[in-house]
Enzyme design. Structure first.
Site, PDB file in Angstrom:
ATOM      1  N   LYS A 185      29.111  38.466  29.568  1.00 50.19           N
ATOM      2  CA  LYS A 185      30.445  38.295  28.995  1.00 50.19           C
ATOM      3  C   LYS A 185      30.442  36.868  28.620  1.00 50.19           C
ATOM      4  O   LYS A 185      30.876  35.868  29.259  1.00 50.19           O
ATOM      5  CB  LYS A 185      31.618  38.556  29.874  1.00 50.19           C
TER       6      LYS A 185
ATOM      7  N   GLU B 115      29.182  26.973  38.759  1.00 51.98           N
ATOM      8  CA  GLU B 115      28.816  25.778  37.821  1.00 51.98           C
ATOM      9  C   GLU B 115      30.358  25.428  37.349  1.00 51.98           C
ATOM     10  O   GLU B 115      30.623  25.990  36.389  1.00 51.98           O
ATOM     11  CB  GLU B 115      27.860  25.880  37.070  1.00 51.98           C
TER      12      GLU B 115
ATOM     13  N   CYS C 150      31.125  19.681  31.343  1.00 51.05           N
ATOM     14  CA  CYS C 150      31.342  19.461  32.693  1.00 51.05           C
ATOM     15  C   CYS C 150      30.626  18.181  33.206  1.00 51.05           C
ATOM     16  O   CYS C 150      31.066  17.460  34.212  1.00 51.05           O
ATOM     17  CB  CYS C 150      30.747  20.594  33.416  1.00 51.05           C
TER      18      CYS C 150
ATOM     19  N   GLU D 245      40.108  17.125  35.515  1.00 50.98           N
ATOM     20  CA  GLU D 245      39.231  17.231  34.609  1.00 50.98           C
ATOM     21  C   GLU D 245      40.107  17.612  33.331  1.00 50.98           C
ATOM     22  O   GLU D 245      40.706  18.520  33.209  1.00 50.98           O
ATOM     23  CB  GLU D 245      38.341  18.376  35.076  1.00 50.98           C
TER      24      GLU D 245
HETATM   25  P1  ADP Z   1      36.553  27.344  30.228  1.00 49.33           P
HETATM   26  O1  ADP Z   1      37.975  26.581  29.796  1.00 49.33           O
HETATM   27  O2  ADP Z   1      35.337  26.074  30.232  1.00 49.33           O
HETATM   28  O3  ADP Z   1      36.104  28.045  29.040  1.00 49.33           O
HETATM   29  P2  ADP Z   1      37.499  29.081  31.947  1.00 49.33           P
HETATM   30  O4  ADP Z   1      36.912  28.974  33.224  1.00 49.33           O
HETATM   31  O5  ADP Z   1      38.708  29.281  31.519  1.00 49.33           O
HETATM   32  O6  ADP Z   1      36.441  27.958  31.419  1.00 49.33           O
HETATM   33  O7  ADP Z   1      36.447  30.216  31.177  1.00 49.33           O
HETATM   34  C1  ADP Z   1      35.279  30.454  31.423  1.00 49.33           C
HETATM   35  C2  ADP Z   1      34.737  31.901  31.379  1.00 49.33           C
HETATM   36  O8  ADP Z   1      35.414  32.530  32.363  1.00 49.33           O
HETATM   37  C3  ADP Z   1      35.106  32.538  29.869  1.00 49.33           C
HETATM   38  O9  ADP Z   1      34.111  33.560  29.765  1.00 49.33           O
HETATM   39  C4  ADP Z   1      36.400  33.315  30.504  1.00 49.33           C
HETATM   40  O10 ADP Z   1      36.603  34.523  29.570  1.00 49.33           O
HETATM   41  C5  ADP Z   1      36.237  33.775  31.918  1.00 49.33           C
HETATM   42  N1  ADP Z   1      37.325  33.973  32.724  1.00 49.33           N
HETATM   43  C6  ADP Z   1      38.622  33.459  32.622  1.00 49.33           C
HETATM   44  N2  ADP Z   1      39.556  33.798  33.414  1.00 49.33           N
HETATM   45  C7  ADP Z   1      38.513  34.819  34.338  1.00 49.33           C
HETATM   46  C8  ADP Z   1      38.896  35.713  35.415  1.00 49.33           C
HETATM   47  N3  ADP Z   1      39.960  35.747  35.927  1.00 49.33           N
HETATM   48  N4  ADP Z   1      38.012  36.362  35.751  1.00 49.33           N
HETATM   49  C9  ADP Z   1      36.781  36.444  35.287  1.00 49.33           C
HETATM   50  N5  ADP Z   1      36.498  35.881  34.177  1.00 49.33           N
HETATM   51  C10 ADP Z   1      37.382  34.874  33.799  1.00 49.33           C
END
Ligand code: ADP
Length: 508
Positions: free
Chosen positions: A204, A279, A313, A410
């Site tokens: 995903k 990560e 990161c 961050e």
């Molecule tokens: P970034 O801000 O670096 O994108 P996020 O942690 O917001 O980091 O998102 C990283 C990934 O995690 C994206 O693919 C996002 O759609 C997914 N994501 C966000 N919330 C959830 C959740 N509750 N469960 C699983 N995946 C999630």
């Protein structure tokens, strides 16, 4: 989602783009499940925007839990079927073919990464070759994953009466959840070791940047990787992402993203106690001693902080400088940063691009305001650019303190916080560098080998560099201590994330 200029023509009419890229952008971008591009079960779609202009560039199908379920089932069938029957040399060859296809499509990958993520040209240009290197490196592993024989004496048996050995088996179906900051690289970082281990995947990608992962999925099929081995389901995190993290048919989640979402993934994974590697965030220190080569420090510290507009990161966002060279380093970085051309990545002259979204820019500028209110000195930048797209100036604060939120949290944007240190023991310098919840990477700048190696041991991070910052190579393990994550990606260690060991004893 922010859709400010959806009414203007999309990027598919942009003459600067390769015909293959334009054709990709106008195509109906379905989910990739079981080797076929399909619409979402509920017909939903996701608009994709260019952060350098705010324009819509593509529309992709948007997965929800029902689609994730289909993808996981396809991955399970492939895991037990075609992929399990593939010999290790065949697996290697398929991965190498995919590496070649990444190189053959490098221009489209470059353009998709620039348009989708906003990365500058030179970074966009590096992405397909980097993906190919990862696939080649891990493509070499399938024939080399070996167990051990163990001279055991179970139940007091004499030597020769039993044979004990270990098998290293693929962990199963992997759910990979990736962020928007380097979409192709993040996808390949999970795909390559997982394939080498014999796993199948449901990826995903981030909802903001789904395009290069879909192209990678198409090319994996072309490379001869069987349908269902690599499925790609763009969608929102709280919907498709959460469904994947919680799915009972998934054996392992490989996640890259924020620490906050990492915690949500761990909770969701608790249902079937699937394995999890994370990560997560970082707030990496760059420590400059008075004897360092400042000609090298100044550009390197600038790029450590502002690489990908600080949206990475490993960004070196906390700069600790010895007081004897503090002013020279700060002046040098400010002057050098002023020379960096800012603008859309499609123009190869620009080396500093936009932030990923309007929300992200507001978040970053909010931190800038807080930094000023908490008493830090703004040495450069701090404003949004008055231009289309979501640009913000590279920003440098001096006189920062460990209690300030710009130093503690961050930001994931172009904000560098400088602190000074004086003569004293190395342990106190390291203590300051370690004063964070994170532990991802860090760098030490000195000509004194003794200081360098002692500092390496004192800094609590998964990766520490000396006289360079953040070494990226398929063979170098990468990952975080403390709240920067669990496990190591890259290198041989990443294979362990996708393998499980089975102890076998035969009574002879
Ligand atoms: P970034 O801000 O670096 O994108 P996020 O942690 O917001 O980091 O998102 C990283 C990934 O995690 C994206 O693919 C996002 O759609 C997914 N994501 C966000 N919330 C959830 C959740 N509750 N469960 C699983 N995946 C999630």
């Amino acid at each position: 989602m922010d859709t400010p200029t959806d009414t203007v023509p999309d990027a598919s009419d942009d003459e600067r783009l390769a015909p293959a890229t334009r054709e990709f952008l106008v195509r109906e971008q379905g989910l990739l499940i079981d080797g076929r591009r399909v619409p979402a079960a509920d017909g939903r779609t996701l608009p994709v925007h260019d952060p350098a202009t705010g324009r819509r560039i593509a529309t992709v199908a948007c997965a929800s839990a029902a689609d994730v379920d289909l993808a996981v089932r396809a991955a399970r069938r492939a895991f037990e079927g075609d992929w399990a029957r593939t010999t290790t040399p065949e697996r290697s060859r398929a991965m190498w073919r995919l590496a070649e296809l990444c190189e053959a499509h490098h221009r489209t990958f470059r353009e998709l990464e620039i348009l989708d993520n906003g990365m500058p040209w030179n970074l966009g240009e590096m992405m397909a070759p980097l993906a190919a290197e990862f696939l080649r490196y891990y493509g070499g592993w399938p024939t080399k994953i070996e167990g051990r024989t163990i001279p055991a004496s179970p139940m007091g048996r004499r030597p020769g009466e039993t044979l004990t050995y270990t098998l290293r088996e693929p962990i199963g179906v992997v759910g990979a959840i990736t962020p928007w900051n380097s979409p192709l690289a993040m996808a390949v970082l999970k795909l390559a070791p997982a394939l080498a281990a014999g796993c199948t995947l449901v990826l995903k990608p981030a909802e903001l940047t789904p395009l290069s992962a879909l192209l990678l999925g198409d090319l994996a099929l072309e490379a001869g990787i069987p349908p269902g081995v690599f499925n790609v389901v763009p969608g929102f995190g709280e919907d498709a992402g959460a469904a994947l993290a919680a799915h009972e048919g998934v054996d392992k989640i490989a996640f890259t993203g924020s620490t906050e979402v990492g915690r949500a993934i761990v909770r969701a994974a608790a249902g079937n106690l699937k394995k999890v590697s994370l990560e997560l965030g970082g707030k990496s220190p760059v420590v400059v001693f008075a004897d360092a080569d400042l000609q090298a420090v100044i550009p390197a510290a600038t790029f450590a902080a502002f690489f990908l507009q600080g949206q990475n990161c490993m960004a070196g966002t906390r700069l600790f400088v010895h007081e004897r060279v503090h002013d020279a380093v700060v002046e040098g970085i400010v002057a050098f940063t002023r020379t960096l051309p800012v603008g859309p990545g499609l123009d190869p002259r620009n080396v500093f691009g936009p932030l990923i979204s309007r929300e992200q820019r507001e978040r970053v500028l909010g931190y800038v305001q807080t930094g000023r209110a908490q008493g830090a000195t703004l040495a450069l930048g701090g404003r949004a650019l008055d231009a289309p797209g979501w640009f913000a100036e590279p920003t440098i604060f001096t006189g920062t303190r460990p209690d300030m939120s710009i130093v503690r949290e961050e930001i994931f944007g172009p904000v560098l916080c400088v602190q000074r240190f004086g003569d004293g023991d190395l342990a106190s310098v390291a203590r300051a560098a370690n004063e964070t919840i994170y532990g991802l990477s860090g760098s030490v700048w000195t000509r004194d080998v003794s200081v360098a190696h002692r500092m390496v041991r004192l800094i609590d991070a998964g990766q520490v560099s000396v006289n360079c910052h953040a070494a990226v190579d398929p063979s170098i393990p990468f990952g975080g201590n403390r709240q920067s994550g669990w496990g190591r990606e890259m290198g041989e260690e990443a294979l362990d994330l996708y393998l499980k060991s089975k102890a076998v004893t035969v009574a002879l």
